[in-house]
Design a protein around this motif. Sequence first.
Motif: not given
Length: 478
Positions: A264-275
């Motif tokens: 269940q990875p939290q994906l990186w994006s400009p709207e949701s920059p999960s690290l």
Amino acid sequence: MCKQLSFFCLFSLLFLQTVEAQTRVVTELRQGWKFSRGSQEGAAAKSFNDKDWQQVTVPHDWAIYGPFDKEIDKQVVAITQNNEKVASEKTGRTGSLPYIGEGWYRNRFQLPHFEKGQKAILLFEGAMSEPKVFLNGEKVGEWNYGYSYFYFDITDKLLAGEENLLAVHLQNVGQSSRWYPGAGLYRKVSIIVKNQESIAQWGTSITTPLVTPEMAKVSIKTKVTGTGLRLVTDILDEAGKRVASDTAHTIFGNEFEQAIGVAQPQLWSPESPSLYKAVTRLYAGKELRDEVTTRFGIRQIGYSPATGFTLNGKTRKFKGVCLHHDLGPLGAAVNVAALRRQMRILKDMGCDAIRSAHNMPSLEQLELADEMGFLFLAESFDEWARPKVKNGYARFFETDAEKDIVNLVRATLNHPSIVMWSSGNEVPDQHGSEGARRAKWLQEIFHREDPTRPVTVGMDQVKATMQSGFGALLDIPG
């Protein structure tokens, strides 16, 4: 009994911190610098008298203090990109600030934790420009490109238990830039002390070749020095919770390879920059020999003629700007607070992408891009072999371009914000077969170092690039 137990726990905690710190210690040389303009003959020697030199902190830009003078770096030139046929006077291209000339920096320091048998690396994240580096009176190396990150192994020259003297000479020549470059040690300088059995500098490479809502495959390659080693990697989410772990025992050449699944990875994006963080520990037997933490993001990028750019399977447009490295009246010295303010303003106006115009970005800027959610085009050069200005990067292109690109990619590879590389900006080499050959050569270096991202060049001579094949050979014509 309770007090004794508390003392024991505190002592144990301090001991563990000390043991962990002994695996690798990074010391930023921010304080204790002396600076002077001019040639300063003999300034590399430990015995040189610098008592009258200016005390500064690093990062430092010696030119931003002025004075302004439009005669500084006045250039009489015809700008071919603007279709100018006749040369005319151009003032202020480099800010009318006194960046031209020589300067010296000296720093006396001790490293109490450094012991014989350990390894020491001296890391510069940028030095403007043509730095020559001396330690305890001996030259340890030099570099040419002011925007490049570079390092030297100083193990044999660093004194254990004694005072050391680091001296750096820099020089900027006139007509070497088309914008204000700054001058001096404008980015961080650090010393990394570690054991002989250790993880290589920029030796961790993290990619995410498979991403689904249920599972992401995180591929990690780690270059090491030593034999009889094992590598343990824990992946932590943003809350610091361990979400995956793997132990590798087999070294292929000098490299461990790990494939780790994150559910269940939290994906990186400009709207949701999960690290995420990968905490990598290197053991010899049961003894911890090195530890490195690498921040990364889980995301998938794609490019196709039919859909353009996709991020995590969704087509999107770049809403971006070309951003130079200086910080206006603060100069070129890296300043995280000023960078954050600058990028927050961009975010507020709807921007989600940045091109580092037209050089390697600072590591701080990339860290902020990861955190704040910017798509990043990391550029390398404004010139190749054919010059735009009399004393630009063309002087060094044939000898230095490959090592400068290698350092760019290896130092920044794990930033999820970077979605594309650029090997040049509006280079005059767009004309003719030699330019196409250079474009192909540079692109192949990028591909060798990082097969996961495409390469572009900022092109402004469309007809020439079509005739020479220059544009057709690029991953993405820019």
